[in-house]
Design a protein around this motif. Sequence first.
Motif, PDB file in Angstrom:
ATOM      1  N   THR A  32       0.832  -1.205   0.000  1.00 47.05           N
ATOM      2  CA  THR A  32       0.000   0.000   0.000  1.00 47.05           C
ATOM      3  C   THR A  32       0.864   1.252   0.000  1.00 47.05           C
ATOM      4  OG1 THR A  32      -1.729  -1.171   1.220  1.00 47.05           O
ATOM      5  CG2 THR A  32      -1.836   1.227   1.221  1.00 47.05           C
ATOM      6  N   LYS A  33       1.918   1.207   0.800  1.00 42.93           N
ATOM      7  CA  LYS A  33       2.833   2.353   0.889  1.00 42.93           C
ATOM      8  C   LYS A  33       3.495   2.627  -0.458  1.00 42.93           C
ATOM      9  CE  LYS A  33       6.672   4.002   3.852  1.00 42.93           C
ATOM     10  NZ  LYS A  33       5.938   5.092   4.542  1.00 42.93           N
ATOM     11  N   ARG A  34       3.925   1.572  -1.131  1.00 41.48           N
ATOM     12  CA  ARG A  34       4.600   1.748  -2.418  1.00 41.48           C
ATOM     13  C   ARG A  34       3.644   2.300  -3.474  1.00 41.48           C
ATOM     14  NH1 ARG A  34       8.013   4.006  -4.984  1.00 41.48           N
ATOM     15  NH2 ARG A  34       8.468   3.206  -7.063  1.00 41.48           N
ATOM     16  N   LEU A  35       2.410   1.807  -3.504  1.00 45.83           N
ATOM     17  CA  LEU A  35       1.422   2.311  -4.457  1.00 45.83           C
ATOM     18  C   LEU A  35       1.097   3.772  -4.187  1.00 45.83           C
ATOM     19  CD1 LEU A  35      -1.027  -0.744  -4.639  1.00 45.83           C
ATOM     20  CD2 LEU A  35       0.619  -0.020  -6.382  1.00 45.83           C
ATOM     21  N   LEU A  36       0.965   4.120  -2.900  1.00 43.93           N
ATOM     22  CA  LEU A  36       0.702   5.515  -2.530  1.00 43.93           C
ATOM     23  C   LEU A  36       1.872   6.410  -2.917  1.00 43.93           C
ATOM     24  CD1 LEU A  36      -1.168   7.531  -0.991  1.00 43.93           C
ATOM     25  CD2 LEU A  36       0.110   6.945   1.081  1.00 43.93           C
ATOM     26  N   ASP A  37       3.082   5.943  -2.660  1.00 44.31           N
ATOM     27  CA  ASP A  37       4.285   6.718  -2.997  1.00 44.31           C
ATOM     28  C   ASP A  37       4.368   6.992  -4.495  1.00 44.31           C
ATOM     29  OD1 ASP A  37       5.114   6.804  -0.370  1.00 44.31           O
ATOM     30  OD2 ASP A  37       6.501   5.124  -0.553  1.00 44.31           O
ATOM     31  N   ALA A  38       4.247   5.928  -5.291  1.00 48.30           N
ATOM     32  CA  ALA A  38       4.397   6.062  -6.741  1.00 48.30           C
ATOM     33  C   ALA A  38       3.308   6.953  -7.327  1.00 48.30           C
ATOM     34  CB  ALA A  38       4.379   4.681  -7.400  1.00 48.30           C
ATOM     35  N   GLY A  39       2.054   6.755  -6.869  1.00 47.01           N
ATOM     36  CA  GLY A  39       0.952   7.557  -7.387  1.00 47.01           C
ATOM     37  C   GLY A  39       1.079   9.023  -7.035  1.00 47.01           C
ATOM     38  N   ILE A  45       4.708  15.519  -9.562  1.00 47.45           N
ATOM     39  CA  ILE A  45       5.590  16.017 -10.625  1.00 47.45           C
ATOM     40  C   ILE A  45       4.776  16.724 -11.707  1.00 47.45           C
ATOM     41  CG2 ILE A  45       7.126  15.308 -12.499  1.00 47.45           C
ATOM     42  CD1 ILE A  45       8.173  13.113 -10.595  1.00 47.45           C
ATOM     43  N   LEU A  46       3.644  16.145 -12.080  1.00 46.92           N
ATOM     44  CA  LEU A  46       2.799  16.733 -13.131  1.00 46.92           C
ATOM     45  C   LEU A  46       2.175  18.047 -12.662  1.00 46.92           C
ATOM     46  CD1 LEU A  46       1.010  13.559 -14.553  1.00 46.92           C
ATOM     47  CD2 LEU A  46       2.815  14.902 -15.636  1.00 46.92           C
ATOM     48  N   VAL A  47       1.616  18.060 -11.458  1.00 42.22           N
ATOM     49  CA  VAL A  47       0.927  19.258 -10.959  1.00 42.22           C
ATOM     50  C   VAL A  47       1.910  20.395 -10.705  1.00 42.22           C
ATOM     51  CG1 VAL A  47      -0.376  20.172  -9.000  1.00 42.22           C
ATOM     52  CG2 VAL A  47      -0.996  17.956  -9.973  1.00 42.22           C
ATOM     53  N   LEU A  49       4.837  20.876 -12.103  1.00 45.28           N
ATOM     54  CA  LEU A  49       5.783  21.096 -13.199  1.00 45.28           C
ATOM     55  C   LEU A  49       6.057  22.576 -13.472  1.00 45.28           C
ATOM     56  CD1 LEU A  49       7.563  19.601 -15.207  1.00 45.28           C
ATOM     57  CD2 LEU A  49       5.642  19.614 -16.824  1.00 45.28           C
ATOM     58  N   PRO A  50       5.039  23.466 -13.513  1.00 42.07           N
ATOM     59  CA  PRO A  50       5.341  24.891 -13.738  1.00 42.07           C
ATOM     60  C   PRO A  50       6.280  25.466 -12.664  1.00 42.07           C
ATOM     61  CG  PRO A  50       3.008  24.477 -14.079  1.00 42.07           C
ATOM     62  CD  PRO A  50       3.582  23.226 -13.474  1.00 42.07           C
ATOM     63  N   LEU A  51       6.046  25.102 -11.388  1.00 42.52           N
ATOM     64  CA  LEU A  51       6.916  25.582 -10.308  1.00 42.52           C
ATOM     65  C   LEU A  51       8.324  25.022 -10.456  1.00 42.52           C
ATOM     66  CD1 LEU A  51       7.378  27.002  -7.575  1.00 42.52           C
ATOM     67  CD2 LEU A  51       6.492  24.949  -6.451  1.00 42.52           C
ATOM     68  N   LEU A  52       8.433  23.747 -10.790  1.00 42.78           N
ATOM     69  CA  LEU A  52       9.744  23.122 -10.955  1.00 42.78           C
ATOM     70  C   LEU A  52      10.517  23.789 -12.090  1.00 42.78           C
ATOM     71  CD1 LEU A  52       8.666  19.363 -10.617  1.00 42.78           C
ATOM     72  CD2 LEU A  52       9.791  20.767  -8.888  1.00 42.78           C
ATOM     73  N   GLU A 122      13.568  20.668  -2.157  1.00 39.55           N
ATOM     74  CA  GLU A 122      13.519  19.223  -1.959  1.00 39.55           C
ATOM     75  C   GLU A 122      12.603  18.524  -2.976  1.00 39.55           C
ATOM     76  OE1 GLU A 122      15.387  17.919   0.349  1.00 39.55           O
ATOM     77  OE2 GLU A 122      15.722  19.455   1.874  1.00 39.55           O
ATOM     78  N   LEU A 123      11.838  19.281  -3.754  1.00 43.36           N
ATOM     79  CA  LEU A 123      10.851  18.671  -4.644  1.00 43.36           C
ATOM     80  C   LEU A 123      11.438  17.716  -5.688  1.00 43.36           C
ATOM     81  CD1 LEU A 123       8.276  21.555  -5.226  1.00 43.36           C
ATOM     82  CD2 LEU A 123       8.039  19.522  -3.785  1.00 43.36           C
TER      83      LEU A 123
END
Length: 220
Positions: A32-39, A45-47, A49-52, A122-123
């Motif tokens: 569960t932790k791995r699925l939550l982390d990856a998702g 990263i997508l949301v 992206l403009p800030l990054l 840190e992002l």
Amino acid sequence: MTVADLKPRPDHIEPAVPVGRLDGPGPAYELTKRLLDAGCAAAGILVLLPLLLGCALWIKMVDRGPIFYWQWRAGRNGWLFRLWKFRTMSLNAEDGGAKLAAAGDSRILPGCRWMRKSHVDELPQLWNILKGDMSLVGPRPERPEIIEQLREDVPHIEWRLTGQPGLTGLAQVRNGYSNDLKGMRRKLAFDLKYLRNRSTLGDLRLIAQTLPRCWDTSAC
């Protein structure tokens, strides 16, 4: 105490066998932790992206050096991985040896101090989370040189390595930024408390508690 004159990094840190249960709740939790982390990492990263992209452009404008900075950090069971950050310090920041940041540090690039206080620097570790080097929640990954330096002064500091390191954790929520021995000992106590009691619900609670604390006036 300021950590300076650090020893050369080892290839691997062997954690001592801890007293008490630090091995996690079980495979269902780990999955569960791995699925939550990856998702969450992929969505983040997508949301963001403009800030990054904006941060990357600013760093390139003010310094024209590399945008990213990486360090060896000790991960689960002591294995080392490359942790990525936005580079907010000058290229020669550690020419005299590795040392922790201090208040008013002159090595910080113009206009980048806010990235450190807001932890925006840190992002790029969302990539580490997506790869599986890190988790969203867990003990913050420490530099292996610092762990070796603090073994005598902070007993059992290597017990933190029995869990997956995280972007945030109980120590970050309760203790904040620390760069002295007293703070390191408090941080270890919180990290071990998290490892003994971790759960999916607890991880979600810590993520929610982290959001209003993103701006950290104690960060250097």
